[in-house]
Design an enzyme around this catalytic site. Structure first.
Site, short mmCIF file in Angstrom:
data_model
loop_
_atom_site.label_atom_id
_atom_site.label_comp_id
_atom_site.label_asym_id
_atom_site.label_seq_id
_atom_site.Cartn_x
_atom_site.Cartn_y
_atom_site.Cartn_z
N GLY A 46 -9.73 9.22 -8.25
CA GLY A 46 -10.69 8.17 -7.95
C GLY A 46 -10.11 6.79 -7.86
O GLY A 46 -10.81 5.83 -7.56
N HIS A 47 -8.79 6.64 -8.10
CA HIS A 47 -8.18 5.29 -8.15
C HIS A 47 -6.86 5.29 -7.38
O HIS A 47 -5.81 5.25 -8.01
CB HIS A 47 -7.92 4.90 -9.59
CG HIS A 47 -7.70 3.43 -9.80
ND1 HIS A 47 -6.47 2.84 -9.72
CD2 HIS A 47 -8.57 2.44 -10.10
CE1 HIS A 47 -6.58 1.55 -9.98
NE2 HIS A 47 -7.84 1.28 -10.21
N PHE A 48 -6.74 5.24 -6.26
CA PHE A 48 -7.69 5.38 -5.17
C PHE A 48 -7.23 6.56 -4.35
O PHE A 48 -6.02 6.67 -4.11
CB PHE A 48 -7.71 4.10 -4.33
CG PHE A 48 -8.12 2.88 -5.13
CD1 PHE A 48 -9.45 2.59 -5.34
CD2 PHE A 48 -7.16 2.04 -5.68
CE1 PHE A 48 -9.83 1.46 -6.06
CE2 PHE A 48 -7.53 0.92 -6.41
CZ PHE A 48 -8.87 0.63 -6.61
N ILE A 53 -3.07 4.34 -7.07
CA ILE A 53 -2.44 3.31 -7.90
C ILE A 53 -2.84 3.60 -9.35
O ILE A 53 -4.01 3.83 -9.64
CB ILE A 53 -2.94 1.90 -7.51
CG1 ILE A 53 -2.58 1.59 -6.06
CG2 ILE A 53 -2.36 0.85 -8.45
CD1 ILE A 53 -3.29 0.35 -5.52
#
EC number: 4.2.1.59
Length: 144
Positions: A46-48, A53
């Site tokens: 989810g990041h990203f 990252i």
């Protein structure tokens, strides 16, 4: 210190154990630890997803875990003795570069002072010898 021994000094487990190995430790002085950052880290979902990252707060947590190991070794205690260290404060946190899959995060913590069971550390995270993050950390010993 290999991962088996790291697990003796940290109560964290997957997916929140952010130290893979300790390269050097001088009780009461400093520690150097490693975190191998892979695309398989759950936070990258989810990041990203398109530009993964490592979240800055997890870099802070990784530095805090390294500091925690240094605290435990310095005080000659382990979680199995009924103690944990809690992160109770950060100051001067700075993020200078991104951490991405494939990076090896070198984590450094220096023992500054202890007052009333609260230890102050200065911490730094590096990739390829370049600073990616730094902070001052306060951790408190707690009997559990």
């Amino acid at each position: 210190m290999d991962i088996k021994e790291v697990r003796e000094y940290l109560p964290h487990r997957y997916p929140f154990l952010l130290i893979d190995r300790v390269l050097n430790i001088e009780p009461g002085k400093r520690i150097e630890a490693l975190k191998n950052v892979t695309i398989n880290e759950p936070f990258f979902n989810g990041h990203f997803p398109e530009e993964p990252i490592m979240p800055g707060v997890l870099i802070i947590e990784a530095m805090a875990q390294a500091a925690g190991i240094l605290g435990f070794v310095t005080e000659n205690k382990k979680p199995s003795d009924g103690y944990i260290y809690l992160l109770v404060g950060t100051d001067k946190a700075r993020f200078k570069r991104q951490v991405v899959p494939g990076d090896t995060l070198h984590l450094f913590a220096e023992y500054v002072v202890i007052k009333r069971n609260i230890i102050k550390f200065t911490c730094e995270a590096q990739v390829d010898g370049k600073t990616v993050a730094s902070a001052e950390m306060l951790v408190a010993e707690q009997k559990v």
